[in-house]
Design an enzyme around this catalytic site. Structure first.
Site, PDB file in Angstrom:
ATOM      1  N   SER A 142      90.205  25.491 113.852  1.00 25.78           N
ATOM      2  CA  SER A 142      90.911  24.514 114.136  1.00 25.78           C
ATOM      3  C   SER A 142      91.452  23.956 112.718  1.00 25.78           C
ATOM      4  CB  SER A 142      90.412  23.375 114.883  1.00 25.78           C
ATOM      5  OG  SER A 142      91.240  22.234 115.017  1.00 25.78           O
ATOM      6  N   TYR A 155      82.593  17.845 115.770  1.00 27.27           N
ATOM      7  CA  TYR A 155      83.463  18.734 116.044  1.00 27.27           C
ATOM      8  C   TYR A 155      84.151  19.357 114.807  1.00 27.27           C
ATOM      9  CZ  TYR A 155      87.752  21.050 117.890  1.00 27.27           C
ATOM     10  OH  TYR A 155      88.870  21.854 118.077  1.00 27.27           O
TER      11      TYR A 155
HETATM   12  P1  NAP Z   1      90.340  23.840 127.349  1.00 26.92           P
HETATM   13  O1  NAP Z   1      91.701  23.548 127.750  1.00 26.92           O
HETATM   14  O2  NAP Z   1      89.184  22.644 127.545  1.00 26.92           O
HETATM   15  O3  NAP Z   1      89.675  25.041 127.753  1.00 26.92           O
HETATM   16  C1  NAP Z   1      88.309  25.222 127.371  1.00 26.92           C
HETATM   17  C2  NAP Z   1      88.115  26.681 127.871  1.00 26.92           C
HETATM   18  O4  NAP Z   1      86.847  26.987 127.576  1.00 26.92           O
HETATM   19  C3  NAP Z   1      87.904  26.654 129.377  1.00 26.92           C
HETATM   20  O5  NAP Z   1      88.395  28.122 129.890  1.00 26.92           O
HETATM   21  C4  NAP Z   1      86.306  26.652 129.663  1.00 26.92           C
HETATM   22  O6  NAP Z   1      86.247  27.393 130.726  1.00 26.92           O
HETATM   23  C5  NAP Z   1      86.015  27.515 128.430  1.00 26.92           C
HETATM   24  N1  NAP Z   1      84.626  26.729 128.321  1.00 26.92           N
HETATM   25  C6  NAP Z   1      84.248  25.953 128.148  1.00 26.92           C
HETATM   26  N2  NAP Z   1      82.754  25.708 127.660  1.00 26.92           N
HETATM   27  C7  NAP Z   1      82.374  27.010 128.008  1.00 26.92           C
HETATM   28  C8  NAP Z   1      80.979  27.846 127.857  1.00 26.92           C
HETATM   29  N3  NAP Z   1      79.966  27.212 127.693  1.00 26.92           N
HETATM   30  N4  NAP Z   1      81.091  29.024 127.964  1.00 26.92           N
HETATM   31  C9  NAP Z   1      82.446  29.790 128.241  1.00 26.92           C
HETATM   32  N5  NAP Z   1      83.643  29.332 128.454  1.00 26.92           N
HETATM   33  C10 NAP Z   1      83.649  27.769 128.167  1.00 26.92           C
HETATM   34  O7  NAP Z   1      90.349  24.117 125.553  1.00 26.92           O
HETATM   35  P2  NAP Z   1      91.351  24.534 124.733  1.00 26.92           P
HETATM   36  O8  NAP Z   1      92.260  23.041 124.141  1.00 26.92           O
HETATM   37  O9  NAP Z   1      92.359  25.463 125.313  1.00 26.92           O
HETATM   38  O10 NAP Z   1      90.705  24.723 123.605  1.00 26.92           O
HETATM   39  C11 NAP Z   1      90.300  26.282 123.202  1.00 26.92           C
HETATM   40  C12 NAP Z   1      89.941  26.493 121.731  1.00 26.92           C
HETATM   41  O11 NAP Z   1      90.858  26.251 120.978  1.00 26.92           O
HETATM   42  C13 NAP Z   1      88.654  25.580 121.602  1.00 26.92           C
HETATM   43  O12 NAP Z   1      87.870  26.430 120.556  1.00 26.92           O
HETATM   44  C14 NAP Z   1      89.034  24.489 120.834  1.00 26.92           C
HETATM   45  O13 NAP Z   1      88.160  24.062 119.644  1.00 26.92           O
HETATM   46  C15 NAP Z   1      90.325  25.285 120.103  1.00 26.92           C
HETATM   47  N6  NAP Z   1      91.578  24.135 119.434  1.00 26.92           N
HETATM   48  C16 NAP Z   1      92.189  23.311 120.375  1.00 26.92           C
HETATM   49  C17 NAP Z   1      92.954  22.669 120.022  1.00 26.92           C
HETATM   50  C18 NAP Z   1      93.945  21.790 120.999  1.00 26.92           C
HETATM   51  O14 NAP Z   1      94.351  20.611 120.612  1.00 26.92           O
HETATM   52  N7  NAP Z   1      93.675  21.894 122.474  1.00 26.92           N
HETATM   53  C19 NAP Z   1      93.411  22.289 118.695  1.00 26.92           C
HETATM   54  C20 NAP Z   1      92.557  23.296 117.821  1.00 26.92           C
HETATM   55  C21 NAP Z   1      91.724  24.078 118.233  1.00 26.92           C
HETATM   56  P3  NAP Z   1      85.749  26.260 132.145  1.00 26.92           P
HETATM   57  O15 NAP Z   1      86.920  25.807 132.620  1.00 26.92           O
HETATM   58  O16 NAP Z   1      85.193  27.436 133.207  1.00 26.92           O
HETATM   59  O17 NAP Z   1      84.428  25.508 131.859  1.00 26.92           O
END
Ligand code: NAP
Length: 249
Positions: A142, A155
């Site tokens: 990130s 985080y």
């Molecule tokens: P999200 O919408 O919350 O989706 C998270 C995903 O991770 C879901 O598929 C969830 O599965 C899975 N997950 C959560 N806990 C888990 C575990 N213990 N084991 C296996 N799978 C797990 O998140 P996102 O926004 O797409 O973020 C994805 C990645 O991008 C993360 O690493 C986050 O830090 C990074 N990121 C996000 C943003 C943003 O603004 N969204 C920005 C920068 C970086 P379940 O639903 O089955 O629990």
């Protein structure tokens, strides 16, 4: 023939958000994809259905990658289904805001157990299944690793750790021809970002203001960059941390 035809890709946390978009894009480029989820089986099944309806190959595998005991099963099922791993995308992650006074050991361990230890142990378990010709590991980091917004110490620190691990493992796994890179998104509209209250908040408005391209990201913005690192187009690229953030830094 897609750029990833004959390749096998494992994407952690692919039942929704950025991970789902990455799984779909890797499959659209020809990879057989393992769609990992922790609790959202229905979400993972929907991603698999979307991929297979479009003519691609995918299976869903449930495993909590924050639990070391479940990682072995995830790797075993991947290898049982497709025989090897060419591409690992360490995407699963959590991000809960907490100012200094709200940080607890539980908050710390929840973040580090998934975002850092889960990434390390999944990589450790996956590496022996990469073929002799090598492959690609993409860690979803990130911009917060360097942007360091307030009230997100834990985080932000996990993503700093992810980037250091990317640099370290690029050296360690280079002799095995396994490339390791970080893709660092800016704020992206996902189920997680919405449910944590980031989207629609002053935090989002500030993020857009600090973004030269003047908008937040969509999951497919991140998927396109991840697919680049997964393919042979990035064959001479390792140990890089690339912000995919509309210029936010
Ligand atoms: P999200 O919408 O919350 O989706 C998270 C995903 O991770 C879901 O598929 C969830 O599965 C899975 N997950 C959560 N806990 C888990 C575990 N213990 N084991 C296996 N799978 C797990 O998140 P996102 O926004 O797409 O973020 C994805 C990645 O991008 C993360 O690493 C986050 O830090 C990074 N990121 C996000 C943003 C943003 O603004 N969204 C920005 C920068 C970086 P379940 O639903 O089955 O629990």
């Amino acid at each position: 023939m897609g750029k990833l035809s004959g390749k096998v890709a494992l994407v952690t946390g692919a039942s929704k958000g950025i991970g789902a978009a990455i799984a779909e894009d890797l499959a659209a480029n020809g990879a057989s994809v393992v769609v990992n989820y922790a609790s959202s089986k229905a979400g993972a099944d929907a991603v698999v259905e979307k991929i297979t309806k479009a003519g691609g190959k995918a299976i869903a595998v449930g495993a909590n990658v924050a639990n070391p005991e479940e990682i072995g099963k995830l790797i075993d099922e991947t290898v049982k289904a497709y025989g090897k791993i060419d591409v690992l995308v360490n995407n699963a992650g959590i991000f809960d805001p907490a100012p200094l006074e709200a940080i607890t050991p539980e908050h710390f361990h929840n973040h580090f157990n998934l975002n850092v230890l889960g990434l390390l142990l999944t990589t450790q378990a996956a590496v022996p299944h990469f073929p002799a010709e090598g492959g690609s590991i993409v860690n979803i980091s990130s911009v917060v690793a360097t942007l360091a917004p307030a009230a997100l110490s834990v985080y932000n620190a996990t993503k700093g750790a992810v980037d250091t691990i990317t640099l370290t493992l690029s050296k360690e796994l280079g002799p095995k021809k396994i490339r390791v890179n970080s893709v660092s998104p800016g704020m992206v509209v996902t189920e997680g970002a919405i449910s944590k209250g980031f989207i629609g908040s002053p935090f989002e408005a500030k993020a857009v203001e600090e973004t030269p391209l003047g908008r937040v990201g969509q999951p497919d913005d991140i998927a396109a960059a991840t697919t680049f690192f997964a393919t042979d187009d990035a064959r001479w690229v390792t140990g890089q941390i690339v912000k995919v953030s509309g210029g936010a830094r």
